[in-house]
Design an enzyme around this catalytic site. Structure first.
Site, mmCIF file in Angstrom:
data_model
loop_
_atom_site.group_PDB
_atom_site.id
_atom_site.type_symbol
_atom_site.label_atom_id
_atom_site.label_comp_id
_atom_site.label_asym_id
_atom_site.label_seq_id
_atom_site.Cartn_x
_atom_site.Cartn_y
_atom_site.Cartn_z
ATOM 1 N N ILE A 13 0.847 -1.206 0.000
ATOM 2 C CA ILE A 13 0.000 0.000 0.000
ATOM 3 C C ILE A 13 0.880 1.252 0.000
ATOM 4 N N LYS A 35 12.385 -0.333 6.302
ATOM 5 C CA LYS A 35 13.402 -1.269 6.794
ATOM 6 C C LYS A 35 13.789 -2.310 5.744
ATOM 7 N N ILE A 61 11.548 1.919 11.828
ATOM 8 C CA ILE A 61 10.761 2.907 12.595
ATOM 9 C C ILE A 61 10.963 2.740 14.111
ATOM 10 N N ALA A 83 4.304 1.503 7.841
ATOM 11 C CA ALA A 83 5.268 0.453 8.185
ATOM 12 C C ALA A 83 4.685 -0.470 9.240
ATOM 13 N N THR A 126 -6.374 -1.002 10.761
ATOM 14 C CA THR A 126 -7.065 -2.022 9.958
ATOM 15 C C THR A 126 -8.416 -2.392 10.551
ATOM 16 N N ASP A 127 -9.311 -2.877 9.715
ATOM 17 C CA ASP A 127 -10.615 -3.331 10.218
ATOM 18 C C ASP A 127 -10.462 -4.537 11.141
ATOM 19 N N GLU A 128 -9.292 -5.200 11.068
ATOM 20 C CA GLU A 128 -9.110 -6.408 11.874
ATOM 21 C C GLU A 128 -9.070 -6.109 13.367
ATOM 22 N N TYR A 150 -1.356 -10.310 15.006
ATOM 23 C CA TYR A 150 -1.286 -9.166 14.079
ATOM 24 C C TYR A 150 -2.308 -8.105 14.469
ATOM 25 N N SER A 151 -3.583 -8.512 14.563
ATOM 26 C CA SER A 151 -4.616 -7.502 14.810
ATOM 27 C C SER A 151 -4.479 -6.897 16.214
ATOM 28 N N ALA A 152 -3.991 -7.711 17.162
ATOM 29 C CA ALA A 152 -3.813 -7.172 18.519
ATOM 30 C C ALA A 152 -2.701 -6.131 18.536
ATOM 31 N N LYS A 154 -1.761 -4.314 15.999
ATOM 32 C CA LYS A 154 -2.275 -3.133 15.274
ATOM 33 C C LYS A 154 -3.231 -2.328 16.175
ATOM 34 N N ASN A 179 -9.662 -5.223 3.727
ATOM 35 C CA ASN A 179 -8.634 -5.941 2.947
ATOM 36 C C ASN A 179 -8.360 -5.260 1.616
ATOM 37 N N HIS A 276 -9.103 -18.240 13.119
ATOM 38 C CA HIS A 276 -9.498 -17.585 11.858
ATOM 39 C C HIS A 276 -10.780 -16.754 12.039
HETATM 40 P P1 NAD Z 1 3.362 -4.831 3.445
HETATM 41 O O1 NAD Z 1 3.713 -5.976 4.335
HETATM 42 O O2 NAD Z 1 3.204 -5.047 1.986
HETATM 43 O O3 NAD Z 1 4.448 -3.673 3.616
HETATM 44 C C1 NAD Z 1 4.950 -3.297 4.862
HETATM 45 C C2 NAD Z 1 6.160 -2.393 4.610
HETATM 46 O O4 NAD Z 1 6.632 -1.928 5.868
HETATM 47 C C3 NAD Z 1 7.337 -3.107 3.936
HETATM 48 O O5 NAD Z 1 7.905 -2.287 2.953
HETATM 49 C C4 NAD Z 1 8.320 -3.328 5.080
HETATM 50 O O6 NAD Z 1 9.684 -3.370 4.648
HETATM 51 C C5 NAD Z 1 8.039 -2.118 5.942
HETATM 52 N N1 NAD Z 1 8.386 -2.326 7.350
HETATM 53 C C6 NAD Z 1 8.012 -3.358 8.151
HETATM 54 N N2 NAD Z 1 8.524 -3.189 9.388
HETATM 55 C C7 NAD Z 1 9.204 -2.018 9.360
HETATM 56 C C8 NAD Z 1 9.940 -1.284 10.321
HETATM 57 N N3 NAD Z 1 10.088 -1.753 11.566
HETATM 58 N N4 NAD Z 1 10.499 -0.109 9.974
HETATM 59 C C9 NAD Z 1 10.359 0.363 8.709
HETATM 60 N N5 NAD Z 1 9.704 -0.284 7.741
HETATM 61 C C10 NAD Z 1 9.130 -1.464 8.067
HETATM 62 O O7 NAD Z 1 2.052 -4.207 4.086
HETATM 63 P P2 NAD Z 1 0.790 -3.523 3.379
HETATM 64 O O8 NAD Z 1 -0.167 -4.565 3.003
HETATM 65 O O9 NAD Z 1 1.275 -2.553 2.373
HETATM 66 O O10 NAD Z 1 0.173 -2.744 4.631
HETATM 67 C C11 NAD Z 1 0.593 -1.418 4.937
HETATM 68 C C12 NAD Z 1 -0.126 -0.944 6.179
HETATM 69 O O11 NAD Z 1 -1.517 -0.969 5.970
HETATM 70 C C13 NAD Z 1 0.131 -1.796 7.417
HETATM 71 O O12 NAD Z 1 0.225 -0.947 8.528
HETATM 72 C C14 NAD Z 1 -1.099 -2.681 7.525
HETATM 73 O O13 NAD Z 1 -1.353 -3.061 8.850
HETATM 74 C C15 NAD Z 1 -2.153 -1.715 6.986
HETATM 75 N N6 NAD Z 1 -3.332 -2.355 6.375
HETATM 76 C C16 NAD Z 1 -3.150 -3.291 5.399
HETATM 77 C C17 NAD Z 1 -4.271 -3.853 4.788
HETATM 78 C C18 NAD Z 1 -4.116 -4.877 3.684
HETATM 79 O O14 NAD Z 1 -5.127 -5.450 3.249
HETATM 80 N N7 NAD Z 1 -2.924 -5.127 3.159
HETATM 81 C C19 NAD Z 1 -5.559 -3.471 5.185
HETATM 82 C C20 NAD Z 1 -5.693 -2.506 6.201
HETATM 83 C C21 NAD Z 1 -4.566 -1.956 6.773
HETATM 84 P P1 TYD Z 2 -5.296 -12.636 3.899
HETATM 85 O O1 TYD Z 2 -5.065 -12.180 2.502
HETATM 86 O O2 TYD Z 2 -4.163 -13.307 4.621
HETATM 87 O O3 TYD Z 2 -5.840 -11.388 4.702
HETATM 88 P P2 TYD Z 2 -6.445 -11.324 6.212
HETATM 89 O O4 TYD Z 2 -6.155 -12.573 6.920
HETATM 90 O O5 TYD Z 2 -5.654 -10.188 6.763
HETATM 91 O O6 TYD Z 2 -7.895 -11.041 6.036
HETATM 92 O O7 TYD Z 2 -6.521 -13.640 3.915
HETATM 93 C C1 TYD Z 2 -7.788 -13.273 3.421
HETATM 94 C C2 TYD Z 2 -8.734 -14.437 3.651
HETATM 95 O O8 TYD Z 2 -8.299 -15.543 2.858
HETATM 96 C C3 TYD Z 2 -8.737 -14.947 5.091
HETATM 97 O O9 TYD Z 2 -10.058 -15.392 5.408
HETATM 98 C C4 TYD Z 2 -7.813 -16.132 5.070
HETATM 99 C C5 TYD Z 2 -8.018 -16.702 3.676
HETATM 100 N N1 TYD Z 2 -6.825 -17.358 3.088
HETATM 101 C C6 TYD Z 2 -6.923 -18.665 2.620
HETATM 102 O O10 TYD Z 2 -7.992 -19.301 2.647
HETATM 103 N N2 TYD Z 2 -5.795 -19.243 2.091
HETATM 104 C C7 TYD Z 2 -4.607 -18.586 2.025
HETATM 105 O O11 TYD Z 2 -3.616 -19.175 1.549
HETATM 106 C C8 TYD Z 2 -4.528 -17.238 2.502
HETATM 107 C C9 TYD Z 2 -3.243 -16.470 2.438
HETATM 108 C C10 TYD Z 2 -5.672 -16.664 3.026
#
Ligand code: NAD
Ligand code: TYD
Length: 337
Positions: A13, A35, A61, A83, A126-128, A150-152, A154, A179, A276
């Site tokens: 993101i 990082k 960070i 991050a 996050t919504d989680e 993770y969610s805890a 966050k 998501n 889950h």
């Molecule tokens: P990602 O795992 O793709 O990227 C995380 C980035 O943070 C990476 O570039 C990593 O190198 C960097 N990073 C991790 N630890 C670090 C640290 N200690 N110092 C500096 N950099 C560090 O994650 P994403 O999916 O892009 O998510 C970004 C943010 O959005 C996160 O905070 C996540 O909780 C939040 N978020 C994600 C989703 C989703 O569906 N992916 C949904 C809601 C919120």
């Molecule tokens: P994920 O992309 O890991 O996001 P989150 O757990 O943060 O919602 O998973 C999305 C949904 O898909 C979740 O219900 C778990 C399920 N899932 C699978 O069934 N198989 C997989 O290999 C993965 C990665 C996720």
């Protein structure tokens, strides 16, 4: 001219957001602190590497010295903290890094802004953090019931940021997105894992009965919401950001297979994820009333995403042949053949 500190800008993101700001603001400066964990990939931003408005700092960070230097050298007006360790399955295997980055990292950044000042601190949550919901939708005032490491972690970062608003009057806004999916997502998450496995004719490991529900938000909509909140949001408030696309995992799996003309026989039901969450659902009324709505319909967004993975197979093939392979085989007990 605004200076942004965007942390985690080499992740999924964050990299989309860096690009979004550069395309929407002629005059700005972006410092990206990352990082470069397994999920951080500088190639996600190779197209903006030579942009004068963009500065990359390799660092953590949680490292007070690096964070303090950035604030002293660049005086960021606005911080977007992306991050984090972000993958639930990894947090179940090894929570340590999640507690550090998603809680202590937030603390380090907040302390730096408290010391140096700044206009706005956006904590990307996050919504989680709400946990699972059987019926209805969560709104911003509902209690937080996170149920995996993770969610805890966050939720900890989310409420710590809020506490700095209340206690120290730091200009904080918290956002909770559902998501995300779209280009540059690390292929461990459901959608990119299943697209790339299908392209390689590998099984698609679906947890449990495949009926868990998530709300899906196209990453560009997330970026536009954050940009909108930056100018229209109220300090101290929390905003849900949802895509309005609730789907069962099995439905998404079928759409992916159908789009790629691959057989349903690739679906492999595997042992369920521990703890889950059954369903996530968000009300975005608060943000809608402020004037923002998602623009991308799920079918189109998914199609664009699949096409991106088809056209960028060098990007994900390189990742999947590295550390990912060992992680994958251990998590699913499936050999890559
Ligand atoms: P990602 O795992 O793709 O990227 C995380 C980035 O943070 C990476 O570039 C990593 O190198 C960097 N990073 C991790 N630890 C670090 C640290 N200690 N110092 C500096 N950099 C560090 O994650 P994403 O999916 O892009 O998510 C970004 C943010 O959005 C996160 O905070 C996540 O909780 C939040 N978020 C994600 C989703 C989703 O569906 N992916 C949904 C809601 C919120
Ligand atoms: P994920 O992309 O890991 O996001 P989150 O757990 O943060 O919602 O998973 C999305 C949904 O898909 C979740 O219900 C778990 C399920 N899932 C699978 O069934 N198989 C997989 O290999 C993965 C990665 C996720």
């Amino acid at each position: 001219m605004k200076t942004y500190l965007i942390t985690g800008g080499c992740g999924f993101i964050g990299s989309n957001f860096v690009r979004y700001i550069l395309s929407n603001e002629k005059e700005c400066r972006i410092v990206n602190l990352d990082k470069l964990t397994y999920a951080g990939n500088p190639k996600n931003l190779s197209d903006v590497d030579n942009d004068d408005r963009y500065i990359f700092v390799h660092g953590d960070i949680c490292d007070e010295k690096v964070v303090d230097e950035i604030f002293s050298d660049y005086h960021p007006d606005i911080v977007f903290n992306f991050a984090a360790e972000s993958h639930v399955d990894r947090s179940i295997g090894k929570p340590d890094d999640f507690i550090r980055a998603d809680m202590f990292g937030v603390f380090t950044l907040l302390e730096a802004m408290k010391l140096h000042g700044g206009e706005l601190f956006v904590q990307i949550s996050t919504d989680e953090v709400y946990g699972s919901i059987e019926k209805g939708e969560f709104s911003e005032t509902d209690p937080l019931m996170p149920s995996n490491p993770y969610s805890a972690s966050k939720a900890g970062g989310d409420r710590l940021a809020y506490s700095y608003y209340v206690t120290y009057k730091l200009p904080v806004i918290v956002t909770r997105a559902s998501n995300n999916y779209g280009p540059f997502q690390y292929p461990e998450k459901l959608i990119p894992l299943f697209i790339t496995n299908a392209l390689e004719d590998q099984p698609l490991p679906l947890y449990g009965d495949g009926k868990n529900v998530r709300d899906w938000l196209y990453v560009e909509d997330h970026c536009s919401a954050l940009h909108f909140i930056m100018t229209n949001g109220v300090l101290g408030e929390t905003y849900n950001i949802g895509g309005g696309n609730e789907m069962q995992n099995i439905e998404i799996t079928r759409l992916i297979l159908d789009h790629l003309s691959k057989p349903e026989g690739l679906i492999r039901f595997v042992e369920d994820r521990k703890g889950h969450d059954q369903r996530y659902a968000l009300s975005i009324n608060k943000l809608r009333q402020l004037g923002w709505e998602p623009k991308h319909d799920f079918t189109d967004g998914l199609r664009t995403t699949i096409d991106w993975y088809v056209s960028n197979n060098n990007w994900w093939r390189k990742i999947k042949s590295g550390e990912f392979r060992e992680y994958y085989e251990q998590t699913y007990n499936l050999k890559v053949v």
